[in-house]
Design a protein around this motif. Sequence first.
Motif, PDB file in Angstrom:
ATOM      1  N   SER A 296       0.851  -1.194   0.000  1.00 51.81           N
ATOM      2  CA  SER A 296       0.000   0.000   0.000  1.00 51.81           C
ATOM      3  C   SER A 296       0.888   1.245   0.000  1.00 51.81           C
ATOM      4  O   SER A 296       2.102   1.175   0.225  1.00 51.81           O
ATOM      5  N   GLU A 297       0.272   2.380  -0.199  1.00 53.62           N
ATOM      6  CA  GLU A 297       1.016   3.629  -0.159  1.00 53.62           C
ATOM      7  C   GLU A 297       1.623   3.848   1.226  1.00 53.62           C
ATOM      8  O   GLU A 297       2.766   4.321   1.350  1.00 53.62           O
ATOM      9  N   ALA A 298       0.889   3.466   2.255  1.00 55.79           N
ATOM     10  CA  ALA A 298       1.396   3.615   3.631  1.00 55.79           C
ATOM     11  C   ALA A 298       2.639   2.752   3.840  1.00 55.79           C
ATOM     12  O   ALA A 298       3.600   3.175   4.497  1.00 55.79           O
ATOM     13  N   LEU A 299       2.620   1.530   3.288  1.00 60.17           N
ATOM     14  CA  LEU A 299       3.769   0.639   3.445  1.00 60.17           C
ATOM     15  C   LEU A 299       4.972   1.159   2.670  1.00 60.17           C
ATOM     16  O   LEU A 299       6.107   1.083   3.157  1.00 60.17           O
ATOM     17  N   TRP A 300       4.728   1.734   1.497  1.00 60.55           N
ATOM     18  CA  TRP A 300       5.832   2.315   0.752  1.00 60.55           C
ATOM     19  C   TRP A 300       6.417   3.512   1.500  1.00 60.55           C
ATOM     20  O   TRP A 300       7.629   3.718   1.512  1.00 60.55           O
ATOM     21  N   LYS A 301       5.554   4.294   2.119  1.00 61.87           N
ATOM     22  CA  LYS A 301       6.044   5.440   2.899  1.00 61.87           C
ATOM     23  C   LYS A 301       6.912   4.973   4.062  1.00 61.87           C
ATOM     24  O   LYS A 301       7.949   5.571   4.363  1.00 61.87           O
ATOM     25  N   ARG A 302       6.483   3.909   4.711  1.00 60.87           N
ATOM     26  CA  ARG A 302       7.279   3.378   5.823  1.00 60.87           C
ATOM     27  C   ARG A 302       8.623   2.865   5.319  1.00 60.87           C
ATOM     28  O   ARG A 302       9.670   3.088   5.936  1.00 60.87           O
ATOM     29  N   THR A 303       8.596   2.162   4.195  1.00 67.71           N
ATOM     30  CA  THR A 303       9.831   1.643   3.608  1.00 67.71           C
ATOM     31  C   THR A 303      10.773   2.786   3.242  1.00 67.71           C
ATOM     32  O   THR A 303      11.987   2.723   3.491  1.00 67.71           O
TER      33      THR A 303
END
Length: 314
Positions: A296-303
Motif C-alpha cells: 500500500s502507499e502507507a507501506l511504501w512510505k514506511r519503507t
Amino acid sequence: MSTGSVTYFLEQYRKPDDYLYLLLDGLAECAPEHPLSVPSLVQSLGDAAVMRVLRPDLAHAPDVCPALVQLAKPGEAPAQHSLEWSAERAAKDPGYHKRYVCGWLLSPQPLDVIASRIVAGCHSTASEAGRPTPWFEPLRLELLSATAASERSGLLNPIRFWLCPLSWGVHTVLRGSDNPFEVVLPEAARQAQQWAPLINSVLGTWQRLLQRPVGFAPWRWTGDTILPPEAALHALRLVRDAYAFGLRDHRDIIALCLHQVFIHPLLLRHPEIQALIAKAGKGALDLQSHFASNYSEALWKRTFTDLPRAKDYS
C-alpha cells in the motif's frame, strides 16, 4: 532534437572533405509515405544515395537492415528539408519502441566504406557466443560510451563525428578515432550490450509511467527532459544490481528498477525488500504482482523512511 542542433553540428564539426550521412534503423517504425522512409528517400535523393547496411544477423532480409543515406557530398550543402525531417523524427523517436534515427555521421569516406565499417563493428562487439551486435543503435552507443569510451571511438573510425540521440531526450557528439585499431571490448561493455534490450524496456516503461498519475513517488522525475540525465547509465547500474542480487526474470527486474526510480534508489538495502528479492530469485515470488497487491502507499512510505538519503537514481 531540433533542426538547429543538426545545423550547429554541421557548422562546428564538418570539414570541407566530409560527406554527411544519416543512419536509419530498418527495424523501427516509419510509414512508407513519410518523407524519411527509405522508398521516399530513394525517390528524392536517388538510388545511389541510399545503401542498406547488411548487418550480419539480418543480411538475408535487406529491407529491415539499416539504411545509410548520403545527405550531402563534400563541399555540398544538404537540403534543408532533409535536416528538418530527420530532426523532427529524432525528437519523436523516444515515443517509439525503437529509434528510427540512429544519428548524423561525418566522414571523408564514401558510402560503401562507411556501410562496411558499420557491419564490421557488429562483429567487433559480438557477444561471447559470437552473436553480432547492432552497436550503431543510439542506446547501445550510449552504453558503449559509458563502459568502453576508447573502444567506441575505434568502432567509429573512419567516421569523424557522430551526432547521437540520447536516452533522456538530448543529444551528444561522439568522436571517432583518427587511427584505426583492433577493438576488444571489456567484459563490462559486452555485458551492457547483452542487457541493452532489457535496459530499453526499463527506460521505455519509466518514460510511459512519467506520463501518468501515480501514487506515492518521492523520486519521480520532474525535470525538463523526458528522463533524468544519464538515464541509460542509471538503468544499466540498476539492472546490474538486480542481477547481482539473483534476479533473472525480466519482469521482476523491471519492477524492481521502476520502484527504485520512483520510490527510492536504495530499496535494495531494505531487509524486507531483500527477502522478497531472494524469493523472486528462486522463482517463488512474482515481484511485480507482489508489489502491486501487497504494498500500500502507507507501506511504501514506511519503507521510504527506513532508508538513508540517496544522491542519485543509481
